[in-house]
Scaffold this active site. Sequence first.
Site, PDB file in Angstrom:
ATOM      1  N   GLU A  37      -3.923   1.169  -6.633  1.00  0.00           N
ATOM      2  CA  GLU A  37      -3.676   0.762  -8.017  1.00  0.00           C
ATOM      3  C   GLU A  37      -4.646  -0.380  -8.313  1.00  0.00           C
ATOM      4  OE1 GLU A  37       0.271  -0.601  -9.009  1.00  0.00           O
ATOM      5  OE2 GLU A  37      -0.316  -0.881 -11.107  1.00  0.00           O
ATOM      6  N   ARG A 264       2.863   0.642   7.552  1.00  0.00           N
ATOM      7  CA  ARG A 264       1.825  -0.203   6.977  1.00  0.00           C
ATOM      8  C   ARG A 264       1.388  -1.255   7.987  1.00  0.00           C
ATOM      9  NH1 ARG A 264       2.088  -3.009   2.072  1.00  0.00           N
ATOM     10  NH2 ARG A 264       2.805  -1.095   1.172  1.00  0.00           N
ATOM     11  N   LYS A 274       0.001  -7.550  -2.357  1.00  0.00           N
ATOM     12  CA  LYS A 274      -0.863  -7.938  -3.468  1.00  0.00           C
ATOM     13  C   LYS A 274      -0.214  -9.009  -4.328  1.00  0.00           C
ATOM     14  CE  LYS A 274      -2.486  -3.646  -4.485  1.00  0.00           C
ATOM     15  NZ  LYS A 274      -2.939  -2.596  -5.382  1.00  0.00           N
TER      16      LYS A 274
HETATM   17  P1  ATP Z   1       0.976  -3.994  -1.936  1.00  0.00           P
HETATM   18  O1  ATP Z   1       2.283  -3.504  -1.401  1.00  0.00           O
HETATM   19  O2  ATP Z   1       0.243  -4.939  -1.074  1.00  0.00           O
HETATM   20  O3  ATP Z   1       1.030  -4.427  -3.357  1.00  0.00           O
HETATM   21  P2  ATP Z   1       0.295  -1.402  -2.624  1.00  0.00           P
HETATM   22  O4  ATP Z   1       0.810  -0.376  -1.695  1.00  0.00           O
HETATM   23  O5  ATP Z   1       1.066  -1.584  -3.833  1.00  0.00           O
HETATM   24  O6  ATP Z   1       0.043  -2.728  -1.870  1.00  0.00           O
HETATM   25  P3  ATP Z   1      -1.790   0.246  -3.552  1.00  0.00           P
HETATM   26  O7  ATP Z   1      -2.947  -0.103  -4.371  1.00  0.00           O
HETATM   27  O8  ATP Z   1      -0.734   1.101  -4.128  1.00  0.00           O
HETATM   28  O9  ATP Z   1      -1.184  -1.112  -3.048  1.00  0.00           O
HETATM   29  O10 ATP Z   1      -2.256   0.834  -2.166  1.00  0.00           O
HETATM   30  C1  ATP Z   1      -3.155   1.901  -2.046  1.00  0.00           C
HETATM   31  C2  ATP Z   1      -2.900   2.585  -0.728  1.00  0.00           C
HETATM   32  O11 ATP Z   1      -3.023   1.671   0.345  1.00  0.00           O
HETATM   33  C3  ATP Z   1      -1.499   3.158  -0.669  1.00  0.00           C
HETATM   34  O12 ATP Z   1      -1.575   4.483  -0.191  1.00  0.00           O
HETATM   35  C4  ATP Z   1      -0.778   2.274   0.285  1.00  0.00           C
HETATM   36  O13 ATP Z   1       0.172   3.006   1.001  1.00  0.00           O
HETATM   37  C5  ATP Z   1      -1.895   1.760   1.193  1.00  0.00           C
HETATM   38  N1  ATP Z   1      -1.558   0.454   1.706  1.00  0.00           N
HETATM   39  C6  ATP Z   1      -1.235  -0.650   1.004  1.00  0.00           C
HETATM   40  N2  ATP Z   1      -0.928  -1.670   1.827  1.00  0.00           N
HETATM   41  C7  ATP Z   1      -1.073  -1.212   3.086  1.00  0.00           C
HETATM   42  C8  ATP Z   1      -0.896  -1.772   4.397  1.00  0.00           C
HETATM   43  N3  ATP Z   1      -0.528  -3.041   4.557  1.00  0.00           N
HETATM   44  N4  ATP Z   1      -1.144  -0.984   5.455  1.00  0.00           N
HETATM   45  C9  ATP Z   1      -1.544   0.288   5.311  1.00  0.00           C
HETATM   46  N5  ATP Z   1      -1.713   0.886   4.120  1.00  0.00           N
HETATM   47  C10 ATP Z   1      -1.485   0.160   3.015  1.00  0.00           C
END
Ligand code: ATP
Length: 569
Positions: A37, A264, A274
């Site tokens: 995102e 994760r 984030k």
């Molecule tokens: P956050 O929880 O930090 O806000 P998010 O999952 O909302 O992160 P996205 O932009 O939706 O952020 O993430 C894009 C991709 O990266 C998603 O498929 C998510 O599962 C993966 N991702 C995000 N954080 C991690 C992590 N700590 N480890 C592995 N994959 C991750």
Amino acid sequence: MTKREPFPPSNFIRDIIDEDLRTNKYNGRVATRFPPEPNGYLHIGHAKSICLNFGIAANYAGGTCNLRFDDTDPTKESFEYVESIKSDIQWLGFDWDDRLFFASDYFEHLYQYAVQLIKDGKAYVCSLSAEEIRKYRGTLTKPGKESPYRTRPAEENLDLFKRMRAGEFEDGTHVLRAKIDMASPNLNLRDPVLYRIRRVSHYRTGDEWCIYPTYDFTHGLSDSIEEITHSICTLEFEDHRPLYDWILDELKLDSHPQQIEFARLNLSYTVLSKRRLIELVEKGHVEGWDDPRMPTISGLRRRGYTPESIRNFCDRVGVAKRDSIVDVALLEHSAREDLNRRAPRVMAVLRPLRVIIDNYPEGKVEELDGPYHPEDDGMGSRKLPFSRELYIERDDFMEDPPKKFFRLAPGREVRLRYGYYITCVSVVKDHQTGDVAEVHCTYDPETRGGWSPDGRRVRGTIHWVSADHSLPAEVRLCDRLFTVENPSGESADFTTLLNSNSLERLTSCRVEPSLTAATPESRYQFERLGYFCVDSRDPSDETLVFNRTVTLRDTWEKILRREEERQKR
Ligand code: ATP
Ligand code: MG
């Protein structure tokens, strides 16, 4: 696509894909996607997902990986984030070729899918308030209650949904919900919201829409539209999988990707959410998204991490089904391992102490040879000017040293790296502070290059630069941002757990003259001190600025050794 190891370590996701290929589930196709995102910069956790998704695509014949911006929440998204994400992925060494997509390009398509669900009696417009919807949802132990609007006829739902889109209603007055099961043990299936009214401009679609689809509605459908085969996401979406499947099944879509969840990445002494990273940036706890202390890709890059070191780290961490916290020492170890191979060695003095060699002729300058790498002759060597006045590191001298101190002290002899043996004969003190202001030494002209014909033993070797020939530099010593191992796991506000000493700026450093041509982002080992990278943001004609990537002390090796010993016992 970057060449990757031909046989990457297997994991349960590859096992699933191998099995699907064996049974020809997707006609031999392997199509993944990375779906960020654009509401923040990418961090090392995202790197894990990028390496996994793009890595799988690269390792299967004909495999593809799409970059899809999952941009359905207009309140926090922007082009700046889109651009930073693209550039970080490229820098990491991955390429989406012509497969760049935006969920916002599917808005019309998604709307039509919603209409289809309404027509099929599988979705309805609910006019409860957000608060009421929450109350009706029930809890893990109590079933939910059906909305009084659940039985609205399809015609009425269609009409209301059309008018929601047309902007006839205030935000929050109606939502579109799936009609599933208010008694389901899975809360995600209790008539989840699919669309809400939000009068917010979208960075790409502007004011074209005032209703926006939810993540759950958008994600599976976007995967299906792009004919993804394996939709890899993190564990928190495990409970959403039944909804993912429900939507695709109810719409009877031919392309039905399989959602697979993995744990994760969590890193000790680090936050990787984030929301929290944004707070660090917005409240000024760091200088920006690319502050070298940030766990963002751009922060690690500015700090001196190489793409290879980050990719190696991700490979090493592996892919698991259970959450855990990875020791940040492993990330640092990956940097060291890679930089050890590729970084030229140079000499820099961070806290200079002046040394005067009394028996060295005034005005004389010798050019000494110093190879750039002890194990890689191909890197060549540079000339080190040696003169009567030098700088050494302040901690390499002690006026009253303990027994085990093998560096410079009154009456003691040390070796200057690639230089001569020198012996301290006297010190001059600052009469105001009482600190040692300069050290007088004599040198042995027979020891040029760092060894003596009589073979006498000198325990200490220290680094140095010539006072007149060295260049001024600023060096920023970056340390861990947090003082506790799991800042997100504490009850205290995580910003109170920040390490107040995470950045130390040393402004009167001296570096050897060969660095005069050092370009932003070039990486060096400062002998005996660590790995350093020329800062890319604060270029200055006067002073070189370096960020410390990591010290030379490898705590990960120590952790491994301790682990091995424990297992032997
Ligand atoms: P956050 O929880 O930090 O806000 P998010 O999952 O909302 O992160 P996205 O932009 O939706 O952020 O993430 C894009 C991709 O990266 C998603 O498929 C998510 O599962 C993966 N991702 C995000 N954080 C991690 C992590 N700590 N480890 C592995 N994959 C991750
Ligand atoms: Mg997300």
